[in-house]
Design a protein around this motif. Structure first.
Motif, PDB file in Angstrom:
ATOM      1  N   GLN A  95       9.631 -35.119   6.581  1.00 29.69           N
ATOM      2  CA  GLN A  95       9.706 -34.087   7.615  1.00 29.69           C
ATOM      3  C   GLN A  95       9.121 -32.750   7.161  1.00 29.69           C
ATOM      4  O   GLN A  95       8.368 -32.104   7.886  1.00 29.69           O
ATOM      5  CB  GLN A  95      11.164 -33.904   8.023  1.00 29.69           C
ATOM      6  CG  GLN A  95      11.415 -32.811   9.037  1.00 29.69           C
ATOM      7  CD  GLN A  95      12.891 -32.641   9.323  1.00 29.69           C
ATOM      8  OE1 GLN A  95      13.729 -33.101   8.552  1.00 29.69           O
ATOM      9  NE2 GLN A  95      13.211 -32.002  10.420  1.00 29.69           N
ATOM     10  N   PHE A  96       9.485 -32.303   5.945  1.00 28.56           N
ATOM     11  CA  PHE A  96       9.046 -30.978   5.496  1.00 28.56           C
ATOM     12  C   PHE A  96       7.599 -30.993   5.015  1.00 28.56           C
ATOM     13  O   PHE A  96       6.901 -29.982   5.117  1.00 28.56           O
ATOM     14  CB  PHE A  96       9.993 -30.454   4.410  1.00 28.56           C
ATOM     15  CG  PHE A  96      11.418 -30.396   4.864  1.00 28.56           C
ATOM     16  CD1 PHE A  96      11.766 -29.855   6.092  1.00 28.56           C
ATOM     17  CD2 PHE A  96      12.434 -30.917   4.078  1.00 28.56           C
ATOM     18  CE1 PHE A  96      13.075 -29.820   6.531  1.00 28.56           C
ATOM     19  CE2 PHE A  96      13.753 -30.888   4.503  1.00 28.56           C
ATOM     20  CZ  PHE A  96      14.073 -30.335   5.731  1.00 28.56           C
ATOM     21  N   THR A  97       7.156 -32.136   4.511  1.00 25.57           N
ATOM     22  CA  THR A  97       5.731 -32.272   4.172  1.00 25.57           C
ATOM     23  C   THR A  97       4.885 -32.139   5.434  1.00 25.57           C
ATOM     24  O   THR A  97       3.892 -31.404   5.466  1.00 25.57           O
ATOM     25  CB  THR A  97       5.465 -33.637   3.501  1.00 25.57           C
ATOM     26  OG1 THR A  97       6.234 -33.726   2.302  1.00 25.57           O
ATOM     27  CG2 THR A  97       3.992 -33.812   3.181  1.00 25.57           C
ATOM     28  N   LEU A  98       5.286 -32.848   6.488  1.00 22.26           N
ATOM     29  CA  LEU A  98       4.556 -32.778   7.759  1.00 22.26           C
ATOM     30  C   LEU A  98       4.633 -31.385   8.370  1.00 22.26           C
ATOM     31  O   LEU A  98       3.647 -30.896   8.949  1.00 22.26           O
ATOM     32  CB  LEU A  98       5.114 -33.812   8.736  1.00 22.26           C
ATOM     33  CG  LEU A  98       4.949 -35.287   8.323  1.00 22.26           C
ATOM     34  CD1 LEU A  98       5.711 -36.190   9.275  1.00 22.26           C
ATOM     35  CD2 LEU A  98       3.475 -35.666   8.277  1.00 22.26           C
ATOM     36  N   LEU A  99       5.794 -30.735   8.242  1.00 23.35           N
ATOM     37  CA  LEU A  99       5.944 -29.371   8.760  1.00 23.35           C
ATOM     38  C   LEU A  99       4.990 -28.420   8.050  1.00 23.35           C
ATOM     39  O   LEU A  99       4.285 -27.635   8.702  1.00 23.35           O
ATOM     40  CB  LEU A  99       7.387 -28.899   8.572  1.00 23.35           C
ATOM     41  CG  LEU A  99       7.676 -27.424   8.867  1.00 23.35           C
ATOM     42  CD1 LEU A  99       7.427 -27.094  10.335  1.00 23.35           C
ATOM     43  CD2 LEU A  99       9.121 -27.080   8.491  1.00 23.35           C
ATOM     44  N   ALA A 100       4.953 -28.475   6.726  1.00 22.55           N
ATOM     45  CA  ALA A 100       4.086 -27.576   5.961  1.00 22.55           C
ATOM     46  C   ALA A 100       2.614 -27.782   6.332  1.00 22.55           C
ATOM     47  O   ALA A 100       1.865 -26.810   6.521  1.00 22.55           O
ATOM     48  CB  ALA A 100       4.295 -27.804   4.469  1.00 22.55           C
ATOM     49  N   ARG A 101       2.210 -29.026   6.463  1.00 23.05           N
ATOM     50  CA  ARG A 101       0.807 -29.312   6.804  1.00 23.05           C
ATOM     51  C   ARG A 101       0.505 -28.916   8.246  1.00 23.05           C
ATOM     52  O   ARG A 101      -0.598 -28.421   8.541  1.00 23.05           O
ATOM     53  CB  ARG A 101       0.517 -30.793   6.568  1.00 23.05           C
ATOM     54  CG  ARG A 101       0.549 -31.163   5.092  1.00 23.05           C
ATOM     55  CD  ARG A 101       0.449 -32.664   4.860  1.00 23.05           C
ATOM     56  NE  ARG A 101       0.488 -32.961   3.432  1.00 23.05           N
ATOM     57  CZ  ARG A 101       0.533 -34.193   2.924  1.00 23.05           C
ATOM     58  NH1 ARG A 101       0.551 -35.244   3.749  1.00 23.05           N
ATOM     59  NH2 ARG A 101       0.572 -34.381   1.620  1.00 23.05           N
ATOM     60  N   GLY A 102       1.487 -29.099   9.126  1.00 22.35           N
ATOM     61  CA  GLY A 102       1.294 -28.679  10.510  1.00 22.35           C
ATOM     62  C   GLY A 102       1.168 -27.175  10.628  1.00 22.35           C
ATOM     63  O   GLY A 102       0.322 -26.669  11.381  1.00 22.35           O
ATOM     64  N   GLY A 110      11.732 -33.998   2.415  1.00 24.58           N
ATOM     65  CA  GLY A 110      12.584 -34.111   3.599  1.00 24.58           C
ATOM     66  C   GLY A 110      12.711 -35.539   4.089  1.00 24.58           C
ATOM     67  O   GLY A 110      11.979 -36.443   3.681  1.00 24.58           O
ATOM     68  N   SER A 111      13.676 -35.750   4.978  1.00 28.13           N
ATOM     69  CA  SER A 111      13.852 -37.072   5.586  1.00 28.13           C
ATOM     70  C   SER A 111      12.576 -37.451   6.332  1.00 28.13           C
ATOM     71  O   SER A 111      11.995 -36.636   7.047  1.00 28.13           O
ATOM     72  CB  SER A 111      15.017 -37.033   6.593  1.00 28.13           C
ATOM     73  OG  SER A 111      16.206 -36.609   5.977  1.00 28.13           O
TER      74      SER A 111
END
Length: 285
Positions: free
Chosen positions: A48-55, A44-45
């Motif tokens: 974004q999606f890496t951080l979302l998945a980890r969150g 992701g930009s």
């Protein structure tokens, strides 16, 4: 909370989808499939999606983010968001296989991925819920109206614009040409595009078949979100859906389209995680 990130390769009509399963040590039975808006890959930009998945994992929620065919590390021909329904189905099947404790799923999407998620409910009615961020309801007319109503009107009150005008840095001819193009588009009748209905109408039909819970997150500084809001106002079905108890809405007034600042992204993660865990309690209690 401890979690593992597991690379996966999933089969989709002869092509290979590459994804990352983020699996908490103690996992909810409700998982989140992160559908990537195009054209971009599973990170992701600004990750974004890496951080979302980890969150989500820190809240005990498993997730799978993947590249659909033609993007990132996946094979196959490039396709748009209305052509990835088989990709979503394959990803859900792979999620079930590799996370056997996960029983049902929420589809999470930003922009055209949110639209793809909504359209997928017509294919897979077993989806437990949707998280839609700044959904894409783009038409030439709709975008032109949103530009005039929200962009140009706001610019007139922006001190930076007047500073450019008085300093001679403002490109008046170019700006007038762009405004004129937008005005022409608002006056034109929609151009028929073959047998397909306009995107907002196809999304309405999908909504009519979907009565499940939805989390809607809208950015305040985003024309896509403003166009979506304007689309909702034109339809009794959209308005009824938005006001129903099944829809939870959060607005981030200062955020841009991709929630590019870390605190905006953190808010999206928090809203998403709390909503998914609340839904899991209802699903499995």
């Amino acid at each position: 909370m401890h979690y593992a990130e597991i690379p996966l390769t999933l089969e989709c009509q002869g092509d290979a989808l590459v994804g990352i399963l983020t699996q908490p040590a103690h996992s909810s039975e409700l998982g989140v499939l992160i559908i990537v808006g195009g054209p971009q890959c599973r990170t992701g930009s600004h990750r974004q999606f890496t951080l979302l998945a980890r969150g989500l994992a820190r809240h005990g929620i498993p997730s799978l983010r993947f590249d659909y065919r033609g993007m990132g590390d996946s094979t196959g021909a490039l396709r748009n968001f209305e052509e990835i329904q088989e990709d979503i189905t394959s990803a859900l099947q792979g999620f079930l296989t590799h996370a056997p404790t996960t029983r049902r799923f929420v589809l999470w999407g930003l922009c055209d991925a949110a639209s793809a998620a909504l359209l997928h409910t017509r294919i897979n009615p077993e989806i437990a819920g949707l998280i839609l961020c700044n959904p894409w309801t783009r038409t030439d007319q709709g975008f032109a109206k949103a530009q005039i109503k929200h962009y140009y009107r706001n610019r007139l009150t922006n001190p930076q614009l007047w500073k450019k005008i008085f300093s001679g840095q403002f490109k008046l001819t170019q700006s007038l040409r762009e405004l004129g193009t937008a005005l022409l588009k608002t006056a034109r009748s929609p151009t028929p595009r073959g047998p397909l209905l306009p995107l907002p109408e196809r999304m309405q039909r999908a909504l009519a078949d979907y009565a499940g819970p939805t989390l809607l997150i809208l950015s305040g500084q985003d024309l896509t979100a403003r166009e979506f809001e304007d689309t909702v106002k034109t339809s009794d079905l959209w308005k009824s859906w938005l006001s129903s108890p099944a829809v939870t809405r959060h607005d981030l007034p200062e955020a841009d389209h991709t929630f590019s600042q870390r605190h905006w992204n953190d808010q999206v993660i928090q809203h998403s995680a709390e909503w998914v865990n609340s839904l899991a309690q209802k699903e499995f209690s």
